[in-house]
Design a protein around this motif. Sequence first.
Motif, PDB file in Angstrom:
ATOM      1  N   VAL B  19       1.040  -1.216  -0.011  1.00  0.00           N
ATOM      2  CA  VAL B  19       0.459   0.426   0.147  1.00  0.00           C
ATOM      3  C   VAL B  19       1.004   0.843   0.338  1.00  0.00           C
ATOM      4  O   VAL B  19       0.708   2.425  -0.718  1.00  0.00           O
ATOM      5  CB  VAL B  19      -0.788  -0.296   1.256  1.00  0.00           C
ATOM      6  N   PHE B  22       2.105   2.236  -3.057  1.00  0.00           N
ATOM      7  CA  PHE B  22       1.825   2.182  -4.311  1.00  0.00           C
ATOM      8  C   PHE B  22       1.314   3.122  -4.521  1.00  0.00           C
ATOM      9  O   PHE B  22       1.472   4.661  -4.891  1.00  0.00           O
ATOM     10  CB  PHE B  22       0.028   1.223  -4.285  1.00  0.00           C
ATOM     11  N   LEU B  23       1.073   4.356  -2.914  1.00  0.00           N
ATOM     12  CA  LEU B  23       1.061   5.820  -2.498  1.00  0.00           C
ATOM     13  C   LEU B  23       1.804   6.593  -3.301  1.00  0.00           C
ATOM     14  O   LEU B  23       1.371   7.609  -3.253  1.00  0.00           O
ATOM     15  CB  LEU B  23       0.385   5.555  -1.300  1.00  0.00           C
ATOM     16  N   THR B  24       3.610   6.063  -2.816  1.00  0.00           N
ATOM     17  CA  THR B  24       4.213   7.093  -2.876  1.00  0.00           C
ATOM     18  C   THR B  24       5.304   7.219  -3.713  1.00  0.00           C
ATOM     19  O   THR B  24       4.993   8.211  -4.041  1.00  0.00           O
ATOM     20  CB  THR B  24       4.989   6.774  -1.236  1.00  0.00           C
ATOM     21  N   ARG B  25       5.044   5.867  -4.740  1.00  0.00           N
ATOM     22  CA  ARG B  25       5.705   6.395  -5.567  1.00  0.00           C
ATOM     23  C   ARG B  25       5.248   6.590  -7.232  1.00  0.00           C
ATOM     24  O   ARG B  25       3.902   6.649  -7.182  1.00  0.00           O
ATOM     25  CB  ARG B  25       6.472   4.444  -6.273  1.00  0.00           C
ATOM     26  N   ARG B  26       5.846   6.920  -7.759  1.00  0.00           N
ATOM     27  CA  ARG B  26       5.603   7.750  -8.967  1.00  0.00           C
ATOM     28  C   ARG B  26       5.402   7.228 -10.849  1.00  0.00           C
ATOM     29  O   ARG B  26       4.968   7.207 -11.508  1.00  0.00           O
ATOM     30  CB  ARG B  26       6.136   8.702  -9.272  1.00  0.00           C
ATOM     31  N   MET B  31       4.756   0.753  -9.173  1.00  0.00           N
ATOM     32  CA  MET B  31       3.870   0.804  -8.895  1.00  0.00           C
ATOM     33  C   MET B  31       2.915  -0.119  -8.941  1.00  0.00           C
ATOM     34  O   MET B  31       1.912  -1.103  -7.889  1.00  0.00           O
ATOM     35  CB  MET B  31       2.923   2.543  -9.028  1.00  0.00           C
ATOM     36  N   VAL B  92       3.653   8.860 -13.346  1.00  0.00           N
ATOM     37  CA  VAL B  92       1.980   8.713 -13.586  1.00  0.00           C
ATOM     38  C   VAL B  92       1.899   9.897 -13.096  1.00  0.00           C
ATOM     39  O   VAL B  92       1.004  10.955 -13.745  1.00  0.00           O
ATOM     40  CB  VAL B  92       1.810   8.279 -12.771  1.00  0.00           C
ATOM     41  N   ASP B  93       2.399  10.766 -12.519  1.00  0.00           N
ATOM     42  CA  ASP B  93       1.797  12.592 -12.628  1.00  0.00           C
ATOM     43  C   ASP B  93       1.774  13.198 -14.217  1.00  0.00           C
ATOM     44  O   ASP B  93       1.244  14.370 -13.750  1.00  0.00           O
ATOM     45  CB  ASP B  93       2.670  13.138 -12.032  1.00  0.00           C
ATOM     46  N   MET B  95       0.542  11.351 -16.287  1.00  0.00           N
ATOM     47  CA  MET B  95      -0.953  11.363 -17.043  1.00  0.00           C
ATOM     48  C   MET B  95      -1.900  11.616 -16.777  1.00  0.00           C
ATOM     49  O   MET B  95      -2.665  10.837 -15.369  1.00  0.00           O
ATOM     50  CB  MET B  95      -0.456   9.492 -16.945  1.00  0.00           C
ATOM     51  N   THR B  96      -2.695  13.060 -16.572  1.00  0.00           N
ATOM     52  CA  THR B  96      -3.809  13.717 -15.919  1.00  0.00           C
ATOM     53  C   THR B  96      -4.946  13.744 -17.059  1.00  0.00           C
ATOM     54  O   THR B  96      -5.406  14.725 -16.777  1.00  0.00           O
ATOM     55  CB  THR B  96      -3.038  14.802 -15.101  1.00  0.00           C
ATOM     56  N   MET B  98      -7.444  11.786 -16.868  1.00  0.00           N
ATOM     57  CA  MET B  98      -9.339  12.150 -16.313  1.00  0.00           C
ATOM     58  C   MET B  98      -9.027  13.807 -15.275  1.00  0.00           C
ATOM     59  O   MET B  98     -10.218  13.283 -14.861  1.00  0.00           O
ATOM     60  CB  MET B  98      -8.998  11.115 -15.546  1.00  0.00           C
ATOM     61  N   LYS B  99      -8.384  14.175 -15.786  1.00  0.00           N
ATOM     62  CA  LYS B  99      -8.896  15.277 -14.758  1.00  0.00           C
ATOM     63  C   LYS B  99     -10.028  16.217 -15.037  1.00  0.00           C
ATOM     64  O   LYS B  99     -10.550  16.568 -16.006  1.00  0.00           O
ATOM     65  CB  LYS B  99      -7.617  16.767 -14.812  1.00  0.00           C
ATOM     66  N   GLY B 100     -11.030  16.140 -14.075  1.00  0.00           N
ATOM     67  CA  GLY B 100     -12.356  16.822 -13.986  1.00  0.00           C
ATOM     68  C   GLY B 100     -12.404  18.340 -14.463  1.00  0.00           C
ATOM     69  O   GLY B 100     -11.365  19.491 -14.766  1.00  0.00           O
TER      70      GLY B 100
END
Lengths: 645, 100
Positions: B19, B22-26, B31, B92-93, B95-96, B98-100
């Motif tokens: 966990v 998954f939450l900390t690595r980019r 991940m 991953v940062d 790849m955005t 999906m930003k609303g």
Amino acid sequence: MSNYLLIPFLPLAAFLINILLGRKYLREKAHWVSILAVAGSWVVAVMTLGDVLSGKTLNQDLYTWIVSGSFKVSVGFLIDQLTVVMLIVVTTCSMLIHIYSVGYMHGDNGYYRFFAYLSLFTFCMLMLVMANNFLQLYFGWEGVGLCSYFLIGYYFEKKSASDAGKKAFIVNRFGDFGFGLGVIMIFLTFGTTYYEPVFGQVGGFANQTVNFLGYDVHLMTLIALLLFCGAIGKSAQMPLHVWLPDAMEGPTPVSALIHAATMVTAGVFMVARCNPIFSLSETALMVVALTGAITSLFSATIGLVQNDIKRIIAYSTISQLGYMFLACGVGAYTAGIFHLYTHAFFKALLFLCAGSVMHAMAGELDLQKMGGLKKYMPVTYFTMLLASLSIAGVPGFAGFFSKDEILWMAYSGPSPVGKFVWLIGTIVAFLTAFYSFRLIFLTFHGKFRGTHEQEHHLHESPKVMTIPLVLLCLGAIFSGYVGVPNLIGGIFGIEHSNWVAEFMKPVLGHPEGHGTHSEEWMVMGISVIAGFSGIGLAALFYLIKTDIPVKLAQQFNAIYKVLFNKYYVDELYSFLIVRPTIWISEKVLIGITDAKIIEAIVNGVPKGIGVLSQQLRKVQTGFLQHYAAIMAAGVLIIIALMLLR
Amino acid sequence: MVPLNWYLMLSTVVFMIGVFGFLTRRNIIIMFMSVELMLNGVNISLISFSHFLQDMRGQILVFFIITVAAAEAAIGLAIIIALFRNKTTAHVDEMTEMKG
């Protein structure tokens, strides 16, 4: 039973056939369906008359319409003396008007539509008169209202016509509201809407009162007046008469149908049908008699100065309907129905003649532009002359017998206002004769006052139009001989010459007059003198000294203006009702309710959602880790909740 | 004999590492590996329960999880390669979409 069903349902079938197939397949042949149907109805109606004459009456349910608890309504038919008279009147006039329309409406775009509506109109009126319960009566009542709207607004491209249609419908609505309440009151009181039990039990409620808006009101008076509200609207009595003159915007056969056979006579029929209720309330009867008398005087005076040929006849209808109510109001229902029956012939005839004149004048309605038509259209002239003699109450014609009967009943009857309404009735007889002959003299006598082209165009109408005129003319002359006063019949050694009164007795009763023979002769003499002096005065004014009317109009300019503008009733209603309604609609309903309330809700909800989602979308960062963190937090929360539980 | 608790602790530690990773690595591949760690953390607890309760159903479930994980690895890696070809990055940062 089964053959009686043909009477209303043949016109209904004709309506369905014409409205469904008319435009594509029948077109110029549409009249065949309608005419054959109404002719079939007429034949069956005549057979029905035979049955009733031999003593067979019928009251039978055909089909259960509504059942709800103790409330039960059927489509049912009541065939009795009153019904059968109405059947004869409605089908005869309707049939002749149908035939006449073939010539009059020839080449019109909506030919099939016209005949479809005529048939529907006839159907509704027949349902109305044949009903055996109040709800079916109400169905027919609303049905004729609807058809009148269709037919008055037949030339719907014309604004005035569609306005007149709406006016007829809306004004009728006022009366029908009262009528509906009356029917509800009847159901609440008697627990049924069938005529038979209602009229049977009515005596038991004679002295009952009911609390109405905090006052104790005599129950029967309340019911009778509510029902009479409907009659006021439908039969164009004061103060709801304004729609009928405007109804002239429809094609002329429609006017004839509305004025003679269907629609306006419904009110008189209903009052006569409900005579057991009305008879129990002296107040209601007095209201009926006075309304009738005042309307009759009022519209006759308007008729004196109008220049539109159809409007004059329309006011004369209102006036004659007033006569019928006058008769009902003094308890002489038979006389009222008798007048309805004779009136149907001569009024239909007057209208059809007016239509024939219009046909020749290429749609011109103004009396000022006519004159001298006698030599161009002899058939129209003679039939219209005879109709006018009839309506003027010249002895020997149908109108004389029925009018005399009404006046005598008013004079001799027990009604407290009898003498008063008799006086008004006599004055109206004079006025009626005057304006009817003013119409005749201005139209057919003297010199032609129209344009040269119009004069060139003048011609007698085709046979298909003149034959119905001649047939109706026979009715206008001879239909009165079923009700010759016993006084006159006695001279010729005929007992019970007032046969129609005997015939109607089982349904309508027969009030005994308290008068001597000499009084009866006097009443008759006065009305005849009134009629002849009206004709004489019209002849003086419009044939011999044609400058008198102009001078009179100048001298009594104020009165003339008031009469010419129909007592400003339309203007009054426009000021009191129409304009406030429009003002409220525009300022309150559109300005506040619509703009401020409904639009606020309709626009506010999506706007609110938009604002909210502007905030909510920020949650969607697009960063994978944020989503994962929220998920993890969610899982933790769920676990925490489960552990804490 | 090693008590059950120890196994469960090991399982929790492995899962939490997953966990946390998954939450900390980019890096998307790291991940992905963290996800595998989480799955295996669960597997450990399943196996240990299965052993201590003498019930084979836990082990059967573990086989399923391993199968799914294998399939997931195959598909996931394929997606990552496809992504990498488009973006030329595994961060991953970046790849955005999906930003609303």
